[in-house]
Design an enzyme around this catalytic site. Sequence first.
Site, short mmCIF file in Angstrom:
data_model
loop_
_atom_site.label_atom_id
_atom_site.label_comp_id
_atom_site.label_asym_id
_atom_site.label_seq_id
_atom_site.Cartn_x
_atom_site.Cartn_y
_atom_site.Cartn_z
N CYS A 269 0.84 -1.20 0.00
CA CYS A 269 0.00 0.00 0.00
C CYS A 269 0.88 1.26 0.00
O CYS A 269 1.51 1.54 -1.01
CB CYS A 269 -0.98 -0.05 1.17
SG CYS A 269 -2.27 1.20 1.01
N HIS B 57 -3.81 -4.79 -0.08
CA HIS B 57 -3.29 -5.36 1.18
C HIS B 57 -3.33 -6.89 1.12
O HIS B 57 -4.39 -7.49 1.39
CB HIS B 57 -4.13 -4.86 2.35
CG HIS B 57 -3.87 -3.44 2.71
ND1 HIS B 57 -2.93 -3.07 3.63
CD2 HIS B 57 -4.42 -2.29 2.24
CE1 HIS B 57 -2.92 -1.75 3.74
NE2 HIS B 57 -3.80 -1.25 2.89
N GLU C 223 -2.30 -8.95 3.26
CA GLU C 223 -2.65 -9.43 4.61
C GLU C 223 -4.14 -9.27 4.91
O GLU C 223 -4.64 -9.82 5.89
CB GLU C 223 -1.80 -8.71 5.67
CG GLU C 223 -2.23 -7.31 6.02
CD GLU C 223 -1.88 -6.27 4.96
OE1 GLU C 223 -1.33 -6.65 3.89
OE2 GLU C 223 -2.19 -5.09 5.17
N1 LIG Z 1 -4.31 2.92 3.33
C1 LIG Z 1 -3.52 3.96 3.19
O1 LIG Z 1 -2.80 4.34 4.05
C2 LIG Z 1 -3.58 4.67 1.87
C3 LIG Z 1 -2.26 5.27 1.48
C4 LIG Z 1 -2.38 6.66 0.89
N2 LIG Z 1 -2.62 7.65 1.96
C5 LIG Z 1 -3.52 6.69 -0.13
O2 LIG Z 1 -4.55 7.25 0.17
O3 LIG Z 1 -3.40 6.17 -1.23
#
Ligand SMILES: NC(=O)CC[C@H](N)C(=O)O
Length: 207
Positions: A79, A188, A190
């Site tokens: 991510c 993700h 996980e």
């Molecule tokens: N889940 C997150 O932390 C997302 C990562 C990043 N802030 C986004 O919005 O793409």
Amino acid sequence: MIAIIDYGMGNLRSVQKGFEKVGCEAIVTSDPKVLLDAERVVLPGVGAFRDCIRNLEEGGFVEPILKVIKEGKPFLGICLGLQLLFTESEEFGIHKGLDVIPGKVLRFPEGMEQAGEELKVPHMGWNQLDIKRPSPLFNGVDNGSNVYFVHSYYVKPNDESVVAATTNYGIDFCAAIWRDNVVAAQFHPEKSQDKGLAMLKNFAAMK
Ligand SMILES: NC(=O)CC[C@H](N)C(=O)O
């Protein structure tokens, strides 16, 4: 041993538990020196790009990360951990990343629609992978597999050949990259049940 970087901004426990579920020992560490002895390294990330990169810098992780990648150690970004590998992000202003993969991190466009419905940002939920290349992460994972996303930004590599999979959410965006010893996912693993666990197992076996 797998080292999961703890810079105060990741869902570390669920990543560690994911590896444990597939029988792999993974330690969470806030000590950059541990990366140098690890066999493989994981950079998770949840939160804002600028906070993450600042925490990585303050935690003394930037040089060790660049070193282990250069040495050819298997490296998994998850991510925000994918986004941090890029040159810069436009999240809350322009912020420099690790510049391992040249390219930018961009916000999803406003007003995206699918079947007449407005698509909300963040992109949150299950969505399909369109696997473009047989990356080590996807061994035994069927094309079209569903994985879990939570993000408002996506990566745009300068060199499209690093793209291992795309997903469609109003636009086709990069869902995973693979270059040499570096694999990274916008989704993700996980949080992506069996398919995701299979990917963690693949990473643990990656040469
Ligand atoms: N889940 C997150 O932390 C997302 C990562 C990043 N802030 C986004 O919005 O793409």
